[in-house]
Design a protein around this motif. Structure first.
Motif, PDB file in Angstrom:
ATOM      1  N   ASP A  71       0.813  -1.212   0.000  1.00 11.28           N
ATOM      2  CA  ASP A  71       0.000   0.000   0.000  1.00 11.28           C
ATOM      3  C   ASP A  71       0.851   1.268   0.000  1.00 11.28           C
ATOM      4  O   ASP A  71       0.330   2.371   0.137  1.00 11.28           O
ATOM      5  CB  ASP A  71      -0.953   0.014   1.198  1.00 11.28           C
ATOM      6  CG  ASP A  71      -0.234   0.017   2.547  1.00 11.28           C
ATOM      7  OD1 ASP A  71       1.021  -0.017   2.559  1.00 11.28           O
ATOM      8  OD2 ASP A  71      -0.922   0.048   3.583  1.00 11.28           O
ATOM      9  N   ALA A  83      -3.692  12.298  -5.120  1.00 11.97           N
ATOM     10  CA  ALA A  83      -4.561  12.499  -3.963  1.00 11.97           C
ATOM     11  C   ALA A  83      -5.821  11.627  -3.973  1.00 11.97           C
ATOM     12  O   ALA A  83      -6.186  11.062  -2.928  1.00 11.97           O
ATOM     13  CB  ALA A  83      -4.927  13.976  -3.839  1.00 11.97           C
ATOM     14  N   HIS A  89      -6.177   8.718  -4.974  1.00 10.90           N
ATOM     15  CA  HIS A  89      -5.824   7.307  -4.800  1.00 10.90           C
ATOM     16  C   HIS A  89      -5.110   7.028  -3.481  1.00 10.90           C
ATOM     17  O   HIS A  89      -4.889   5.862  -3.152  1.00 10.90           O
ATOM     18  CB  HIS A  89      -4.910   6.852  -5.942  1.00 10.90           C
ATOM     19  CG  HIS A  89      -5.493   7.066  -7.310  1.00 10.90           C
ATOM     20  ND1 HIS A  89      -6.466   6.255  -7.840  1.00 10.90           N
ATOM     21  CD2 HIS A  89      -5.255   8.027  -8.241  1.00 10.90           C
ATOM     22  CE1 HIS A  89      -6.796   6.685  -9.047  1.00 10.90           C
ATOM     23  NE2 HIS A  89      -6.080   7.755  -9.319  1.00 10.90           N
ATOM     24  N   CYS A  90      -4.722   8.081  -2.756  1.00 10.89           N
ATOM     25  CA  CYS A  90      -3.857   7.909  -1.589  1.00 10.89           C
ATOM     26  C   CYS A  90      -4.398   8.637  -0.367  1.00 10.89           C
ATOM     27  O   CYS A  90      -5.133   9.624  -0.473  1.00 10.89           O
ATOM     28  CB  CYS A  90      -2.450   8.440  -1.876  1.00 10.89           C
ATOM     29  SG  CYS A  90      -1.570   7.545  -3.169  1.00 10.89           S
ATOM     30  N   THR A  91      -4.006   8.148   0.805  1.00  9.89           N
ATOM     31  CA  THR A  91      -4.207   8.861   2.052  1.00  9.89           C
ATOM     32  C   THR A  91      -2.839   9.216   2.614  1.00  9.89           C
ATOM     33  O   THR A  91      -1.819   8.613   2.251  1.00  9.89           O
ATOM     34  CB  THR A  91      -4.964   7.998   3.072  1.00  9.89           C
ATOM     35  OG1 THR A  91      -4.189   6.818   3.348  1.00  9.89           O
ATOM     36  CG2 THR A  91      -6.318   7.591   2.538  1.00  9.89           C
ATOM     37  N   GLY A  92      -2.811  10.194   3.495  1.00 10.51           N
ATOM     38  CA  GLY A  92      -1.548  10.554   4.134  1.00 10.51           C
ATOM     39  C   GLY A  92      -0.474  10.951   3.153  1.00 10.51           C
ATOM     40  O   GLY A  92       0.697  10.587   3.309  1.00 10.51           O
ATOM     41  N   GLY A 108       2.813   8.295  -0.218  1.00 10.80           N
ATOM     42  CA  GLY A 108       1.450   8.182   0.269  1.00 10.80           C
ATOM     43  C   GLY A 108       1.092   6.735   0.530  1.00 10.80           C
ATOM     44  O   GLY A 108       1.852   5.814   0.225  1.00 10.80           O
ATOM     45  N   THR A 109      -0.083   6.536   1.098  1.00  8.99           N
ATOM     46  CA  THR A 109      -0.622   5.211   1.375  1.00  8.99           C
ATOM     47  C   THR A 109      -1.830   4.975   0.486  1.00  8.99           C
ATOM     48  O   THR A 109      -2.738   5.806   0.428  1.00  8.99           O
ATOM     49  CB  THR A 109      -1.032   5.080   2.854  1.00  8.99           C
ATOM     50  OG1 THR A 109       0.107   5.333   3.681  1.00  8.99           O
ATOM     51  CG2 THR A 109      -1.567   3.683   3.153  1.00  8.99           C
ATOM     52  N   ARG A 123      -5.268   3.949  -1.012  1.00 10.09           N
ATOM     53  CA  ARG A 123      -6.599   3.804  -0.420  1.00 10.09           C
ATOM     54  C   ARG A 123      -7.122   2.378  -0.583  1.00 10.09           C
ATOM     55  O   ARG A 123      -7.770   1.825   0.307  1.00 10.09           O
ATOM     56  CB  ARG A 123      -7.580   4.776  -1.074  1.00 10.09           C
ATOM     57  CG  ARG A 123      -7.314   6.231  -0.754  1.00 10.09           C
ATOM     58  CD  ARG A 123      -8.380   7.122  -1.384  1.00 10.09           C
ATOM     59  NE  ARG A 123      -8.041   8.527  -1.205  1.00 10.09           N
ATOM     60  CZ  ARG A 123      -8.353   9.244  -0.126  1.00 10.09           C
ATOM     61  NH1 ARG A 123      -9.014   8.674   0.866  1.00 10.09           N
ATOM     62  NH2 ARG A 123      -8.010  10.514  -0.048  1.00 10.09           N
TER      63      ARG A 123
END
Length: 402
Positions: free
Chosen positions: A214, A263, A265-268, A292-293, A295
């Protein structure tokens, strides 16, 4: 007809072997035209034969690749991997395949033997270099684009030019790959078939995006200056690049675009405030590592790459208008230049690299490509000089001069 797959190593791509002297350089030494070689900072891959070609149809590249990998797994391949290249125009035919046999090794930079110098180019008495377009024509195109920017039409366009190198006898593609890989072993070195008797090879410094589990990483580069053989001057140029308002603006445009497209596709998502420097044998580049991590694990590395491509680093801003200016201005088809090269597995992991510092080789000719980001503050002579400096990576590999 598909051949039965063979896996040369018991480990998977997610778990590279432990570093061992000579393993990665052994794969480099084993490369022959027609095979697929890719060296990255995480692994070295050599694919031989074809288990399954990725077809060209109306589906996006990531969907076609996912289907080919699923078919290969259903046919009994224990760990299918796609290796290959996607053109600048994602709708154009790609050169992607699942190799019949895949050899894997640790990264070249982890192999001490990569420090051994490659054999220098053999003297070529009849190497002819053709500049297309000529430097003065390229400079005039830059000036024209800058004028349009001052009129408010757009904010950035990447303009490229090419060199054609003709040789009197067949070129040694494996030897060129050796010189590219050993000169910049920490980068992304590739040699991939793109047609009959045609090989795309290069040494790119720029990771478009990678996905491992991830974790997502992108490393946009924009803003460059040629290196100097004088140490003091080289350091001065690097320091000046970090303070250049023109280059920092160009870089920020690219980083912002990458972050905006990742953004969803990712969190953090982590985006550093200021760039750092990346060096190759010939260039300094402004660099930002965006992390990023993911989603959802349903999003593959190639799907992320397709969402990012083309970034303003290879096209411009706004993208659709920059594409049109490129088509109107550049007197050639980019083909695979400023496209993507990389690998992806059936779990969605992979690494996709921006196809720069590259050339397409045929038996007795090379087509080299180099581009420069043009913004309102650009100077035609400086952008022409930048492309010339970028050509040096390949010219030195073949033993030619501009």
């Amino acid at each position: 007809m598909s051949t039965a797959p063979q896996v040369a190593e018991p480990h998977t791509l997610a778990e590279p072997a432990h570093p061992a002297v000579g393993v990665a350089t052994g794969l480099l030494n084993s490369y022959a035209p027609g095979a697929r070689f890719l060296g990255t900072p995480t692994r070295t891959l050599l694919g031989e034969g074809v288990h399954r070609e990725v077809p060209h149809d109306g589906r996006p590249p990531h969907q076609r690749v996912a289907a080919a990998l699923a078919d290969a797994r259903a046919a009994g391949h224990p760990a299918p991997v796609v290796l290959g290249a996607i053109p600048f125009d994602q709708d154009a035919p790609a050169a992607l395949a699942v190799p019949a046999t895949l050899h894997t090794a640790p990264p070249l930079i982890a192999d001490p033997l990569v420090a051994l110098p490659a054999e220098p180019p053999s003297p070529q008495d009849e190497l002819t270099v053709h500049q297309e377009p000529a430097p003065e024509q390229y400079a005039a195109s830059v000036a024209s684009v800058v004028d349009r920017m001052w009129q408010g039409e757009f904010s950035k366009v990447v303009l490229a030019r090419t060199l054609r190198v003709d040789a009197a006898r067949p070129l040694d593609v494996p030897a060129m790959l050796q010189r590219l890989a050993r000169r910049d072993p920490s980068g992304y070195t590739f040699a991939l078939p793109t047609g009959p008797d045609r090989t795309l090879l290069g040494a790119s410094p720029e990771l478009l995006v990678s996905r491992h589990g991830d974790r997502v990483v992108a490393n946009p580069l924009a803003g460059s200056v040629a290196r100097s053989t004088d140490l003091a001057e080289d350091v001065r140029r690097a320091a000046a690049l970090l303070e250049s308002a023109k280059d920092l603006h160009e870089h920020a445009v690219v980083v912002n675009a990458v972050a905006e497209n990742l953004a969803p596709h990712c969190t953090g998502l982590t985006v550093p405030d200021r760039p750092t420097l990346v060096r190759t044998a010939t260039m300094w580049h402004l660099s930002t590592t965006v992390t990023g991590t993911l989603r959802t694990r349903d999003t593959s590395a190639l799907e992320l790459a397709c969402a990012l491509h083309p970034t303003p680093a290879v096209c411009g801003t706004p993208t659709s208008l920059a594409r049109r200016v490129i088509r109107e201005t550049e007197p050639f088809d980019r083909g695979f230049f400023t496209g993507m090269v990389g690998w992806g597995d059936a779990d969605g992991d992979g690494e996709w690299v921006v196809t720069i510092r590259c050339a397409e080789a045929e038996p007795t000719s090379l087509r080299l490509y180099a581009g420069a980001g043009v913004v309102a503050a650009s100077e035609p002579a400086a952008e022409t000089a930048e492309t010339a400096a970028k050509f040096r990576t390949f010219l030195s590999a073949v033993g030619a001069r501009l």
